[in-house]
Design a protein around this motif. Structure first.
Motif, PDB file in Angstrom:
ATOM      1  N   TYR A  92       0.834  -1.194   0.000  1.00  0.00           N
ATOM      2  CA  TYR A  92       0.000   0.000   0.000  1.00  0.00           C
ATOM      3  C   TYR A  92       0.873   1.250   0.000  1.00  0.00           C
ATOM      4  N   TYR A  97       0.175   5.350   1.260  1.00  0.00           N
ATOM      5  CA  TYR A  97      -0.664   6.382   1.853  1.00  0.00           C
ATOM      6  C   TYR A  97       0.129   7.682   1.844  1.00  0.00           C
ATOM      7  N   GLN A 118       0.282  11.779   3.813  1.00  0.00           N
ATOM      8  CA  GLN A 118      -0.242  12.692   4.826  1.00  0.00           C
ATOM      9  C   GLN A 118       0.315  14.078   4.543  1.00  0.00           C
ATOM     10  N   PHE A 170       3.719   7.212   3.136  1.00  0.00           N
ATOM     11  CA  PHE A 170       3.925   5.995   3.906  1.00  0.00           C
ATOM     12  C   PHE A 170       3.665   4.775   3.032  1.00  0.00           C
ATOM     13  N   SER A 202       1.000  -6.076   4.169  1.00  0.00           N
ATOM     14  CA  SER A 202       0.287  -7.026   5.015  1.00  0.00           C
ATOM     15  C   SER A 202       0.373  -8.414   4.408  1.00  0.00           C
ATOM     16  N   PRO A 231      -3.172  -7.181   9.949  1.00  0.00           N
ATOM     17  CA  PRO A 231      -3.083  -5.719   9.891  1.00  0.00           C
ATOM     18  C   PRO A 231      -1.978  -5.250   8.962  1.00  0.00           C
ATOM     19  N   GLN A 232      -2.055  -3.993   8.613  1.00  0.00           N
ATOM     20  CA  GLN A 232      -1.028  -3.380   7.775  1.00  0.00           C
ATOM     21  C   GLN A 232       0.104  -2.860   8.658  1.00  0.00           C
ATOM     22  N   PHE A 248       3.439  -0.396   8.773  1.00  0.00           N
ATOM     23  CA  PHE A 248       3.861   0.813   8.086  1.00  0.00           C
ATOM     24  C   PHE A 248       5.358   1.058   8.220  1.00  0.00           C
ATOM     25  N   GLY A 249       5.927   1.696   7.190  1.00  0.00           N
ATOM     26  CA  GLY A 249       7.277   2.209   7.273  1.00  0.00           C
ATOM     27  C   GLY A 249       7.292   3.572   7.945  1.00  0.00           C
ATOM     28  N   ASP A 250       8.513   4.125   8.089  1.00  0.00           N
ATOM     29  CA  ASP A 250       8.661   5.420   8.768  1.00  0.00           C
ATOM     30  C   ASP A 250       8.347   6.605   7.874  1.00  0.00           C
TER      31      ASP A 250
END
Lengths: 114, 114
Positions: B33, B35, B37, B91, B95, B102-103, B105-107
């Motif tokens: 995935y 994402y 922000q 991000f 999964s 759950p997914q 996440f990276g930093d």
């Protein structure tokens, strides 16, 4: 479509006090619910998840959340916070099933004061 | 514990240039995935990827964006001609194939468009 509302953008609390971070969601279909935590300059770390079954879910670092279907809420709680709990907390929802996209709330900044 | 790793941590690019953000998902994960922000806003879903094709994408993921798994370990997000409004934290997450996982996440990569 799903949506998530985190009513409090900032929550200051003294060390060793209890805290509740509020999350409400909206969806016309069955959902999974999550809380993620983001420490400064880090990614999103899963705190806990609700998929089905018991409505009280326990996660890492002493956090727990309760799924309330009638009130469409998934509030996060901790009975006694530490300075190290200072972080941004995100509530998220996905449609039930595998590998579905997460819809996030706007986040709550928890600041634990000495 | 295995982690999702993202490089670079910060990318500065001139408007109109192409940029590639790189991610190494957790090795036994098969769903990937992206994402983003934007500063002060919610974490937003861009795209999910499975079995070498896009599973879901949001309205944000327009023709300027593309994803690729060029080899057995990397997962990339390309923005063809960057705009000022592409400035955000991006991000990557992954999964497992099994239901209800759950997914992770990276930093994140902070992308700054000048």
């Amino acid at each position: 479509a799903q949506s998530v509302t985190q009513l409090d953008s900032q929550v200051p609390v003294f060390e060793e006090a209890p805290v509740e971070l509020r999350c409400n969601y909206s969806s016309s279909v069955s959902v999974y619910l999550f809380w993620y935590v983001q420490y400064p300059n880090q990614g999103l770390q899963l705190l806990l998840k609700y998929l089905s079954g018991s409505t009280l879910v326990k996660g890492i670092n002493g956090f727990e959340a309760e799924f309330n279907k009638s009130q469409t809420s998934f509030h996060l709680r901790k009975p006694s916070v530490h300075i190290s709990d200072t972080a941004e907390y995100f509530c998220a929802v996905s449609i039930s099933g595998s590998a579905r996209q997460l819809t996030f709330g706007s986040g709550t900044q928890l600041t634990v004061l000495p | 514990e295995p982690e999702v790793t993202q490089t670079p941590s910060h990318q500065v690019t001139q408007m109109g240039q192409e940029v590639i953000l790189r991610c190494v998902p957790i090795s036994n994960h098969l769903y990937f995935y992206w994402y983003r922000q934007i500063l002060g806003q919610k974490v937003e879903f861009l795209v999910s990827f499975y079995n070498n094709e896009i599973s879901e994408k949001s309205e944000i993921f327009d023709d300027q964006f593309s994803v690729e798994r060029p080899d057995g370990s990397n997962f990339t997000l390309k923005i063809r001609s960057t705009k000022l409004e592409d400035s955000a934290m991006y991000f990557c997450a992954s999964s497992r194939l099994v239901n209800n996982q759950p997914q992770h996440f990276g930093d994140g990569t902070r992308l700054s468009i000048l």
